[in-house]
Design an enzyme around this catalytic site. Structure first.
Site, PDB file in Angstrom:
ATOM      1  N   SER A  49      -1.521  18.061  22.301  1.00 20.59           N
ATOM      2  CA  SER A  49       0.144  17.740  22.103  1.00 20.59           C
ATOM      3  C   SER A  49       0.596  19.251  21.944  1.00 20.59           C
ATOM      4  CB  SER A  49       0.057  16.834  20.701  1.00 20.59           C
ATOM      5  OG  SER A  49       1.511  16.682  20.445  1.00 20.59           O
ATOM      6  N   ARG A  50       1.700  19.306  22.452  1.00 26.60           N
ATOM      7  CA  ARG A  50       2.551  20.591  21.989  1.00 26.60           C
ATOM      8  C   ARG A  50       2.978  20.695  20.407  1.00 26.60           C
ATOM      9  NH1 ARG A  50       6.562  20.666  27.007  1.00 26.60           N
ATOM     10  NH2 ARG A  50       6.761  18.392  26.199  1.00 26.60           N
TER      11      ARG A  50
ATOM     12  N   LYS B 106       3.735   4.920  35.307  1.00 30.98           N
ATOM     13  CA  LYS B 106       4.403   4.816  36.605  1.00 30.98           C
ATOM     14  C   LYS B 106       5.861   5.601  36.491  1.00 30.98           C
ATOM     15  CE  LYS B 106       5.560   0.814  34.489  1.00 30.98           C
ATOM     16  NZ  LYS B 106       4.870   1.469  33.023  1.00 30.98           N
TER      17      LYS B 106
ATOM     18  N   ARG C 188      14.368   9.066  28.659  1.00 31.27           N
ATOM     19  CA  ARG C 188      14.970   8.266  30.049  1.00 31.27           C
ATOM     20  C   ARG C 188      16.417   8.806  30.274  1.00 31.27           C
ATOM     21  NH1 ARG C 188      11.819   5.830  26.504  1.00 31.27           N
ATOM     22  NH2 ARG C 188      10.349   4.372  27.110  1.00 31.27           N
TER      23      ARG C 188
ATOM     24  N   ASP D  85      12.832   4.393  35.534  1.00 30.37           N
ATOM     25  CA  ASP D  85      12.312   3.867  34.517  1.00 30.37           C
ATOM     26  C   ASP D  85      11.996   2.287  34.497  1.00 30.37           C
ATOM     27  OD1 ASP D  85      12.673   2.876  31.178  1.00 30.37           O
ATOM     28  OD2 ASP D  85      11.376   4.494  31.595  1.00 30.37           O
TER      29      ASP D  85
END
Length: 330
Positions: free
Chosen positions: A37-38, A97, A165, A177
């Site tokens: 994680s950043r 996806k 999104r 999405d």
């Protein structure tokens, strides 16, 4: 490789924390080894329930010798870069996806995985639920006669304004999405020989991405019509319907059913209407099991590659034929 497949996760996305990490933890095939994680705080919170190591930066996880497989739930615009990096580092990959925004890029990634004898799988979970196989058997057995049309919809309510999104630079938008679900459903139920006829898309006021869309396709050979709708600013809807010459069937909760959901296929024909109730299934567990199988085999599953590239072709063609419509007002 140890008996358990040591999986690492790039990032602490909602879908990882809510669905995939618990599924990996419940599977005897996997051991959650590390989360990169950043944001160290978010990474620590995601890793704590599984006693996984927290790594600062995605490259550290990719290069980690104690990681056999990588799950990538990053924003779409980052998929191709990190999928390729993981494959070149010798890791098996399960990616959210769609795999990428380009059919050519996705084909390149599959070719790379095959050369390196690694598993690469796109995380389309609903296809691992048995309700869709039952629908296909009903159609094959003539329950609705000859198929005439297919309608599918996946729409979700608006999220907060800063959600990824809605950010075009991260690959946001309704087609990528939510549109991928009805597109893949059409493939899964009708087969691969689909052609895009046209599409429309709309952006809600104040958004820089499409928030609603629809596409019209046809099945080559018999001309079955396919109508798909999707959106990010709607009441929730997750359904499809197949109409035939003698009847029709509908399936609600088609794409994101919880593990305890009792699927109901509604069949309407000349004799009336009836409901076929199926047993609940955990499609997330089914996806994890399919990925474990691919990793154990050390190979791309041919059916996954074919379906993913066909999906990429359809998404490309929908995007290429889309006619924009005026922005909606709030």
């Amino acid at each position: 490789m140890t008996d358990a497949i040591r999986v690492g996760v790039l990032g602490s996305a909602e879908i990882a924390c809510r669905r995939m990490l618990p599924a990996f933890a419940r599977s005897a095939a996997f051991e959650i080894t590390a989360i990169a994680s950043r944001d160290p705080g978010r990474g620590a919170a995601a890793a704590a329930p599984y006693r996984a190591r927290v790594l600062h930066g995605y490259h550290r996880l990719i290069e980690d010798g104690d990681v056999d497989a990588v799950y990538i739930p990053l924003p779409l615009a980052l998929h191709a870069e990190w999928v390729e990096a993981a494959l070149r580092a010798g890791k098996h990959v399960l990616a959210e996806k769609p795999l990428s925004t380009s059919m050519e890029v996705s084909a390149h990634l599959f070719a790379l995985a095959r050369r390196r004898r690694l598993a690469l799988m796109e995380n389309v979970m609903f296809i691992h639920h048995g309700q869709h196989a039952r629908v296909r058997r009903l159609i094959e057995d003539g329950a609705i006669g000859e198929p005439r049309s297919f309608h599918a919809a996946f729409t979700v309510p608006r999220r907060s304004a800063g959600d990824i999104r809605y950010r075009p630079e991260l690959g946001g938008g309704a087609l990528w999405d939510t549109g991928v679900y009805p597109v893949r459903a059409a493939q899964h139920i009708l087969g691969a020989e689909l052609t895009v006829v046209g599409a429309v898309a709309t952006a809600a006021a104040g958004f820089d991405v499409d928030t609603a869309g629809a596409a019209l396709l046809r099945r080559d050979g018999d001309g079955v019509g396919v109508h798909l709708t999707y959106g990010l600013d709607h009441a929730y809807r997750s359904t499809y319907e197949v109409c035939g010459s003698t009847g029709r069937l509908t399936l609600d909760m088609a794409f994101t059913p919880p593990a305890d959901h009792v699927p109901v296929i509604r069949l309407h024909d000349r004799s009336g209407s009836r409901e076929l109730r199926l047993g609940p299934e955990d499609q997330v567990a089914g996806t994890v099991a399919a990925f474990a199988e691919a990793v154990r085999r050390g190979a791309v599953r041919a059916e996954d590659e074919k379906a993913t590239l066909e999906q990429a072709r359809l998404l490309r063609d929908i995007l290429g034929t889309t006619v924009p419509t005026p922005a909606l007002s709030d």
